[in-house]
Design a protein around this motif. Sequence first.
Motif, mmCIF file in Angstrom:
data_model
loop_
_atom_site.group_PDB
_atom_site.id
_atom_site.type_symbol
_atom_site.label_atom_id
_atom_site.label_comp_id
_atom_site.label_asym_id
_atom_site.label_seq_id
_atom_site.Cartn_x
_atom_site.Cartn_y
_atom_site.Cartn_z
ATOM 1 N N ARG A 14 0.797 -1.215 0.000
ATOM 2 C CA ARG A 14 0.000 0.000 0.000
ATOM 3 C C ARG A 14 0.834 1.270 0.000
ATOM 4 N NH1 ARG A 14 -5.366 -1.140 3.746
ATOM 5 N NH2 ARG A 14 -5.973 -3.088 2.726
ATOM 6 N N LEU A 15 2.033 1.196 0.555
ATOM 7 C CA LEU A 15 2.824 2.415 0.680
ATOM 8 C C LEU A 15 3.842 2.616 -0.433
ATOM 9 C CD1 LEU A 15 3.432 2.735 4.526
ATOM 10 C CD2 LEU A 15 1.521 3.534 3.115
ATOM 11 N N ILE A 16 4.259 1.566 -1.098
ATOM 12 C CA ILE A 16 5.183 1.740 -2.228
ATOM 13 C C ILE A 16 4.552 2.605 -3.326
ATOM 14 C CG2 ILE A 16 6.316 0.530 -4.145
ATOM 15 C CD1 ILE A 16 7.085 -1.667 -2.154
ATOM 16 N N PRO A 17 3.268 2.349 -3.716
ATOM 17 C CA PRO A 17 2.640 3.238 -4.709
ATOM 18 C C PRO A 17 2.552 4.690 -4.219
ATOM 19 C CG PRO A 17 1.411 1.187 -4.517
ATOM 20 C CD PRO A 17 2.390 1.197 -3.393
ATOM 21 N N LEU A 18 2.306 4.875 -2.914
ATOM 22 C CA LEU A 18 2.250 6.233 -2.365
ATOM 23 C C LEU A 18 3.622 6.897 -2.464
ATOM 24 C CD1 LEU A 18 0.865 8.520 -0.811
ATOM 25 C CD2 LEU A 18 1.442 7.304 1.318
ATOM 26 N N ARG A 65 5.897 6.358 -4.649
ATOM 27 C CA ARG A 65 6.123 6.699 -6.049
ATOM 28 C C ARG A 65 5.380 7.965 -6.435
ATOM 29 N NH1 ARG A 65 5.266 0.485 -8.120
ATOM 30 N NH2 ARG A 65 7.378 -0.272 -7.683
ATOM 31 N N ARG A 66 4.115 8.067 -5.980
ATOM 32 C CA ARG A 66 3.323 9.262 -6.299
ATOM 33 C C ARG A 66 3.945 10.519 -5.700
ATOM 34 N NH1 ARG A 66 -1.082 5.911 -4.963
ATOM 35 N NH2 ARG A 66 -1.462 7.066 -3.025
ATOM 36 N N CYS A 67 4.644 10.354 -4.584
ATOM 37 C CA CYS A 67 5.283 11.485 -3.915
ATOM 38 C C CYS A 67 6.719 11.700 -4.398
ATOM 39 C CB CYS A 67 5.267 11.263 -2.398
ATOM 40 S SG CYS A 67 3.614 11.230 -1.679
ATOM 41 N N ASN A 68 7.099 10.964 -5.453
ATOM 42 C CA ASN A 68 8.446 11.084 -6.029
ATOM 43 C C ASN A 68 9.547 10.789 -5.004
ATOM 44 O OD1 ASN A 68 7.529 11.894 -8.665
ATOM 45 N ND2 ASN A 68 7.092 13.919 -7.796
ATOM 46 N N LEU A 69 9.297 9.797 -4.163
ATOM 47 C CA LEU A 69 10.278 9.378 -3.175
ATOM 48 C C LEU A 69 10.986 8.118 -3.656
ATOM 49 C CD1 LEU A 69 8.115 9.920 0.044
ATOM 50 C CD2 LEU A 69 9.845 11.450 -0.922
ATOM 51 N N GLY A 70 12.216 7.941 -3.200
ATOM 52 C CA GLY A 70 13.015 6.821 -3.674
ATOM 53 C C GLY A 70 12.565 5.464 -3.186
ATOM 54 N N GLY A 71 11.753 5.427 -2.157
ATOM 55 C CA GLY A 71 11.289 4.152 -1.619
ATOM 56 C C GLY A 71 10.743 4.337 -0.220
ATOM 57 N N LEU A 72 10.471 3.231 0.465
ATOM 58 C CA LEU A 72 9.846 3.310 1.779
ATOM 59 C C LEU A 72 10.778 3.909 2.826
ATOM 60 C CD1 LEU A 72 7.762 0.007 1.967
ATOM 61 C CD2 LEU A 72 7.052 2.300 1.309
ATOM 62 N N SER A 73 12.058 3.675 2.694
ATOM 63 C CA SER A 73 12.996 4.254 3.663
ATOM 64 C C SER A 73 12.953 5.774 3.618
ATOM 65 C CB SER A 73 14.415 3.751 3.392
ATOM 66 O OG SER A 73 14.521 2.368 3.648
ATOM 67 N N GLU A 74 12.905 6.331 2.421
ATOM 68 C CA GLU A 74 12.826 7.788 2.287
ATOM 69 C C GLU A 74 11.487 8.298 2.785
ATOM 70 O OE1 GLU A 74 13.337 11.307 -1.103
ATOM 71 O OE2 GLU A 74 13.867 9.228 -1.581
ATOM 72 N N LEU A 75 10.428 7.539 2.534
ATOM 73 C CA LEU A 75 9.101 7.914 3.016
ATOM 74 C C LEU A 75 9.091 7.976 4.538
ATOM 75 C CD1 LEU A 75 5.667 6.808 1.757
ATOM 76 C CD2 LEU A 75 6.249 6.259 4.110
ATOM 77 N N VAL A 76 9.598 6.940 5.179
ATOM 78 C CA VAL A 76 9.634 6.908 6.644
ATOM 79 C C VAL A 76 10.496 8.046 7.182
ATOM 80 C CG1 VAL A 76 10.421 5.581 8.650
ATOM 81 C CG2 VAL A 76 9.130 4.451 6.822
ATOM 82 N N GLN A 77 11.602 8.318 6.527
ATOM 83 C CA GLN A 77 12.480 9.407 6.978
ATOM 84 C C GLN A 77 11.748 10.745 6.972
ATOM 85 O OE1 GLN A 77 15.894 10.229 4.471
ATOM 86 N NE2 GLN A 77 17.097 10.962 6.198
ATOM 87 N N LYS A 78 10.991 11.019 5.914
ATOM 88 C CA LYS A 78 10.235 12.273 5.840
ATOM 89 C C LYS A 78 9.164 12.328 6.923
ATOM 90 C CE LYS A 78 9.308 14.659 2.357
ATOM 91 N NZ LYS A 78 8.749 15.274 1.135
ATOM 92 N N MET A 79 8.562 11.175 7.211
ATOM 93 C CA MET A 79 7.561 11.128 8.272
ATOM 94 C C MET A 79 8.201 11.414 9.624
ATOM 95 S SD MET A 79 5.458 7.768 6.995
ATOM 96 C CE MET A 79 4.333 7.707 8.401
ATOM 97 N N ARG A 80 9.377 10.855 9.852
ATOM 98 C CA ARG A 80 10.083 11.093 11.116
ATOM 99 C C ARG A 80 10.421 12.575 11.299
ATOM 100 N NH1 ARG A 80 12.161 6.511 13.730
ATOM 101 N NH2 ARG A 80 12.294 4.584 12.495
ATOM 102 N N VAL A 102 -1.618 7.180 6.649
ATOM 103 C CA VAL A 102 -2.729 6.640 7.446
ATOM 104 C C VAL A 102 -3.917 6.320 6.551
ATOM 105 C CG1 VAL A 102 -4.404 7.163 9.268
ATOM 106 C CG2 VAL A 102 -2.002 7.780 9.574
ATOM 107 N N GLU A 103 -4.237 7.230 5.618
ATOM 108 C CA GLU A 103 -5.365 6.986 4.723
ATOM 109 C C GLU A 103 -5.090 5.808 3.802
ATOM 110 O OE1 GLU A 103 -7.129 10.236 2.742
ATOM 111 O OE2 GLU A 103 -7.584 11.313 4.598
ATOM 112 N N ALA A 104 -3.858 5.662 3.352
ATOM 113 C CA ALA A 104 -3.516 4.536 2.474
ATOM 114 C C ALA A 104 -3.651 3.202 3.182
ATOM 115 C CB ALA A 104 -2.097 4.712 1.943
ATOM 116 N N MET A 105 -3.427 3.200 4.488
ATOM 117 C CA MET A 105 -3.483 1.960 5.250
ATOM 118 C C MET A 105 -4.878 1.653 5.789
ATOM 119 S SD MET A 105 -0.635 0.501 4.996
ATOM 120 C CE MET A 105 -1.156 -0.816 6.086
ATOM 121 N N THR A 106 -5.794 2.604 5.655
ATOM 122 C CA THR A 106 -7.152 2.389 6.155
ATOM 123 C C THR A 106 -7.932 1.534 5.168
ATOM 124 O OG1 THR A 106 -7.121 4.545 7.241
ATOM 125 C CG2 THR A 106 -9.263 3.504 6.936
ATOM 126 N N THR A 107 -8.562 0.501 5.679
ATOM 127 C CA THR A 107 -9.362 -0.379 4.830
ATOM 128 C C THR A 107 -10.705 0.269 4.543
ATOM 129 O OG1 THR A 107 -8.302 -2.338 5.749
ATOM 130 C CG2 THR A 107 -10.423 -2.664 4.646
#
Length: 289
Positions: free
Chosen positions: A32-36, A38-53, A64-69
Amino acid sequence: MIASEYEYLQKLLKERSGLVLSADKQYLVESRLIPLARRCNLGGLSELVQKMRFGDEALIVAVVEAMTTNETFFFRDKVPFDHFRDTIMPTLLSARKNRRSIRIWCAASSTGQEPYSLAMMLKEMGASLNGWRVEIVATDLSQEVLEKSKAGIFSQFEVQRGLPIQMLVKHFTQVNEMWQISPEIRAMVQFRQLNLLHDFSKLGVFDVIFCRNVLIYFDQETKVNVFNRLAKVIETDGFLLLGAAETVVGLNAGFNPYPERRGLYHPTPATASPSIVPALGARTIQAVR
């Protein structure tokens, strides 16, 4: 994704949405988060988590919205809607005949099929509700699905899932390859953003609460907390409906199972709210012509 990144996401998702992810759900997070990312032009999940931190709130909300069923469909599981038609509404029409108003809350309403299903059922009740004020409040954590709900536009696939053909013909208009529910039905539902982990007492007191297929994602402590607060916003003779895999038994003394009605509960009088809140923006129901 390394272990520390997954642990960070587990903690954040539980705090923000109540969602509990076990150790074997990493594949779900990645799918669910890899497509997100990509849409945010991030290199991968590690970069995504870093920005969140670093406190990127917009990105945190998107995660949170991407992970909500948001799995839902019209008249889902059928049984709760049978209870609504055969048990709940006849009881309330008798019990509320003096005040002639009813408040309904659809918690975790997703893309709107549940509250719209109830609105259509109320409309079909016709003359028996003439002059009554009925308020349907539908809430969800995700702003994205709420916007879709308000528009009331559904695909061919979505209207084929559970929606009787006669209701499709009566209450929907085809717009190109999509179907839009009528303005009259849309006006019967108020959509509001709400996180069930936060205070929801400002919504007022309800006669009926649909809280289906959301608590299954919470841990026991969170479920108990939500049930305790639900007991404070429901009338003493109100009705709570849960999903087929959910129960209050062993979790909360504020509700008891309704006899021979699977998934239906009524408040324990000592814990339910005795107050009545005026309907806000309620609709006066007119008979189907």
